[in-house]
Design a protein around this motif. Structure first.
Motif, PDB file in Angstrom:
ATOM      1  N   ASN A   1       0.833  -1.203   0.000  1.00 59.84           N
ATOM      2  CA  ASN A   1       0.000   0.000   0.000  1.00 59.84           C
ATOM      3  C   ASN A   1       0.869   1.254   0.000  1.00 59.84           C
ATOM      4  O   ASN A   1       1.473   1.604   1.014  1.00 59.84           O
ATOM      5  CB  ASN A   1      -0.922  -0.019   1.222  1.00 59.84           C
ATOM      6  N   TYR A   2       0.905   1.946  -1.140  1.00 60.07           N
ATOM      7  CA  TYR A   2       1.654   3.193  -1.259  1.00 60.07           C
ATOM      8  C   TYR A   2       0.730   4.412  -1.228  1.00 60.07           C
ATOM      9  O   TYR A   2       1.149   5.515  -1.573  1.00 60.07           O
ATOM     10  CB  TYR A   2       2.513   3.180  -2.527  1.00 60.07           C
ATOM     11  N   GLY A   3      -0.525   4.216  -0.806  1.00 58.29           N
ATOM     12  CA  GLY A   3      -1.412   5.349  -0.615  1.00 58.29           C
ATOM     13  C   GLY A   3      -0.847   6.301   0.426  1.00 58.29           C
ATOM     14  O   GLY A   3      -0.177   5.887   1.378  1.00 58.29           O
ATOM     15  N   ASP A   4      -1.144   7.600   0.267  1.00 58.67           N
ATOM     16  CA  ASP A   4      -0.562   8.612   1.148  1.00 58.67           C
ATOM     17  C   ASP A   4      -1.535   9.779   1.282  1.00 58.67           C
ATOM     18  O   ASP A   4      -2.137  10.222   0.296  1.00 58.67           O
ATOM     19  CB  ASP A   4       0.769   9.097   0.563  1.00 58.67           C
TER      20      ASP A   4
ATOM     21  N   LEU B   1       6.769   8.227  -3.445  1.00 57.93           N
ATOM     22  CA  LEU B   1       5.525   7.590  -3.875  1.00 57.93           C
ATOM     23  C   LEU B   1       5.722   6.857  -5.201  1.00 57.93           C
ATOM     24  O   LEU B   1       6.380   5.824  -5.236  1.00 57.93           O
ATOM     25  CB  LEU B   1       4.422   8.643  -3.918  1.00 57.93           C
ATOM     26  N   PHE B   2       5.166   7.337  -6.304  1.00 63.37           N
ATOM     27  CA  PHE B   2       5.247   6.571  -7.550  1.00 63.37           C
ATOM     28  C   PHE B   2       6.685   6.279  -7.973  1.00 63.37           C
ATOM     29  O   PHE B   2       6.980   5.151  -8.406  1.00 63.37           O
ATOM     30  CB  PHE B   2       4.492   7.293  -8.667  1.00 63.37           C
ATOM     31  N   PRO B   3       7.621   7.240  -7.857  1.00 58.01           N
ATOM     32  CA  PRO B   3       9.001   6.914  -8.248  1.00 58.01           C
ATOM     33  C   PRO B   3       9.621   5.786  -7.421  1.00 58.01           C
ATOM     34  O   PRO B   3      10.506   5.074  -7.915  1.00 58.01           O
ATOM     35  CB  PRO B   3       9.743   8.241  -8.020  1.00 58.01           C
ATOM     36  N   THR B   4       9.179   5.599  -6.175  1.00 59.92           N
ATOM     37  CA  THR B   4       9.669   4.484  -5.358  1.00 59.92           C
ATOM     38  C   THR B   4       8.938   3.196  -5.687  1.00 59.92           C
ATOM     39  O   THR B   4       9.540   2.113  -5.736  1.00 59.92           O
ATOM     40  CB  THR B   4       9.497   4.808  -3.861  1.00 59.92           C
TER      41      THR B   4
ATOM     42  N   LEU C   1       9.553  -1.412  -8.330  1.00 56.47           N
ATOM     43  CA  LEU C   1       9.242  -2.670  -7.650  1.00 56.47           C
ATOM     44  C   LEU C   1       8.261  -3.527  -8.433  1.00 56.47           C
ATOM     45  O   LEU C   1       8.141  -4.730  -8.184  1.00 56.47           O
ATOM     46  CB  LEU C   1       8.660  -2.378  -6.265  1.00 56.47           C
ATOM     47  N   ILE C   2       7.548  -2.924  -9.377  1.00 54.52           N
ATOM     48  CA  ILE C   2       6.518  -3.630 -10.135  1.00 54.52           C
ATOM     49  C   ILE C   2       7.175  -4.628 -11.084  1.00 54.52           C
ATOM     50  O   ILE C   2       8.121  -4.294 -11.801  1.00 54.52           O
ATOM     51  CB  ILE C   2       5.653  -2.633 -10.926  1.00 54.52           C
TER      52      ILE C   2
ATOM     53  N   GLN D   1       3.475   3.687 -17.469  1.00 52.12           N
ATOM     54  CA  GLN D   1       4.684   3.257 -16.770  1.00 52.12           C
ATOM     55  C   GLN D   1       4.473   1.920 -16.056  1.00 52.12           C
ATOM     56  O   GLN D   1       5.404   1.117 -15.941  1.00 52.12           O
ATOM     57  CB  GLN D   1       5.140   4.341 -15.802  1.00 52.12           C
ATOM     58  N   VAL D   2       3.267   1.677 -15.572  1.00 50.79           N
ATOM     59  CA  VAL D   2       2.957   0.361 -15.003  1.00 50.79           C
ATOM     60  C   VAL D   2       3.066  -0.701 -16.089  1.00 50.79           C
ATOM     61  O   VAL D   2       3.668  -1.772 -15.890  1.00 50.79           O
ATOM     62  CB  VAL D   2       1.550   0.359 -14.373  1.00 50.79           C
TER      63      VAL D   2
END
Length: 466
Positions: free
Chosen positions: A291-294, A308-311, A315-316, A348-349
């Protein structure tokens, strides 16, 4: 729940990877499979899939073979164990579509050590597409390893493991041979894992989960506190009982990344609760929520903030899911910018081999009479209907959309202005009045709506829902 003289454990063997051997091609052309694909055997008599299953002790097991047969005819096979046919004419019945998966079970005897389980086609059309084999064993109650030294206390029981960030298989033996119990389980920053389990004296049940560990353990930007490095596991309930707990690195789970705001995130401080921190309680082992929600993030800030997205993006990996929910904090974002931000994330995903899923934002509790107003439905300050933009973008880019706006609108309006209050935060109960953020009950309801959408869209995660 399992009696004290036995406990059950299920091990999954994917058909597309070792220790399985696929007598054909590993494919991913039909949605709904588990893991990295499925085995599409050669269309020939004798084409086969073979699994190697290791047993600590000899005994009976229940095999569960998951398959899809989109043809109009049954596809029979011989089921062999260690070279001996134990079931001739094991039938893979037609399922109606190659994306419709089902499971057949059969009980067999296995030896201690390595065993080969083989499904071989008996007709020229070959086998059905095989996804995985589940092997459910029954073992001796002496197996629970006891409470590890990393655990302290009795109510609650708190455990801390000094592990690095990553995904871990966590196995808990809940219950006690001497006394009754009532035990719930959570990890890290208030992530729900297991609702209270009642166990009679002498009853021990074994539960296996896949858990994501990261630092900070709550919100990625550290809002509400960073927590402690490593893995924290807590057992609560009215009478928590723990007979064993093990932690080991997980092997290639289906990872589900969450990109969103405060209604999604792991909220470290009660009573605020995001639906994303409830979602792990709906999954079985083999799938994991990261969970990368913030809090406070809109579509643009989530893209640009390095935490957030850059981190999250690096990992995907192939076939991982990424659920993307924004809108609450895009109050002044224009339609073009909103679409561009979401499209950037989607592209990007996909570039990482992942599967993007758009989730429209849950409603706010803002009524005009008995109906929610436009602000509640996320028509923003510059007149953009944000959920409508997400639906249109999903259609144009062939991205699945879980319409949480519509689902939560129906729920909140059905409860009415008074009845819907308990979904959100109430001053008399929670010490704060808030018509955007959820109570634990509200987050649980929203997570249930997301699960409903996962099933409706037949996403790969549906196989892991419980």
């Amino acid at each position: 729940m399992l009696a004290s003289n036995a406990y059950a454990a299920t091990t999954r063997y994917e058909a597309e990877s070792a220790p399985a051997t696929c007598g054909g091609a590993v494919a991913s052309t039909h949605a709904g499979y588990s893991g990295g694909g499925f085995c599409d055997t050669t269309n020939a008599v004798g084409s086969a899939v073979e699994f190697t299953v290791d047993m600590r002790a000899a005994g009976a097991v229940t095999l569960g073979i998951r398959y899809a047969n989109g043809s109009t005819a049954n596809r029979p096979a011989d089921l062999s164990v260690n070279g001996t046919v134990v079931q001739a004419g094991f039938v893979f019945e037609a399922t109606g579509a190659w994306t419709t998966w089902t499971t057949r079970t059969h009980t067999v005897q296995l030896d201690a050590g390595a065993n080969t389980i083989r499904f071989a086609a008996t007709t020229a059309v070959g086998l059905a597409n095989l996804d995985y084999l589940d092997v459910a064993t029954t073992g001796d109650p002496t197996e629970p390893p006891g409470r590890p030294p990393e655990c302290t206390g009795s109510s609650p029981i708190r455990c801390h493991f000094a592990v690095s960030p990553g995904n871990y298989t966590v196995t808990a033996w809940i219950g006690d041979r001497a006394s009754a119990g009532n035990t719930s389980m959570s990890v890290e920053a208030r992530r729900w894992i297991l609702a209270p389990v009642a166990t009679a004296a002498g009853t021990i049940s074994r539960h296996v989960f896949t858990i994501n560990v990261r630092q900070p353990e709550g919100q990625p930007t550290g809002q509400g506190g960073s927590g402690t490095s490593g893995l924290d596991v807590s057992f609560a309930g009215s009478m928590p009982k723990l007979s064993g707990l093990t932690v080991a690195p997980a092997s290639n789970p289906l990872a589900v990344y969450l990109a969103g705001d405060s209604t999604v995130c792991d909220q470290p401080i009660a009573p605020y609760t995001g639906w994303g921190q409830i979602l792990p309680s709906r999954l079985s082992a083999g799938a994991v929520i990261a969970n990368y929600g913030d809090s406070g993030e809109g579509s643009g800030s989530f893209l640009s903030n390095s935490a957030l997205f850059p981190t999250m993006r690096p990992l995907i990996t192939s076939n991982d899911l990424v659920l993307i929910q924004f809108g609450h904090n895009d109050k002044s974002t224009g339609a073009s910018a909103f679409r561009t931000n979401l499209t950037t994330m989607i592209n990007q995903v996909r570039a990482r081999g992942g599967v993007a899923v758009l989730v429209t934002p849950p409603v706010r509790r803002l009524f005009d009479g008995n109906q929610l107003n436009s602000t509640a439905l996320h028509v923003n300050g510059v007149g953009v209907n944000l959920p409508a933009e997400m639906r249109a973008l999903g259609s144009s880019l062939s991205v699945p959309v879980i319409d949480l706006t519509a689902k939560s609108e129906q729920l909140v309006e059905s409860l009415g202005p008074a009845g819907s209050a308990r979904l959100f935060l109430r001053a008399a109960v929670d010490g704060v009045a808030d018509n955007t953020h959820f109570s634990e009950y509200g987050a649980e309801e929203m997570a249930g709506l997301v699960v409903q959408g996962i099933r409706e869209r037949n996403l790969p995660l549906a196989d892991y829902l419980r």
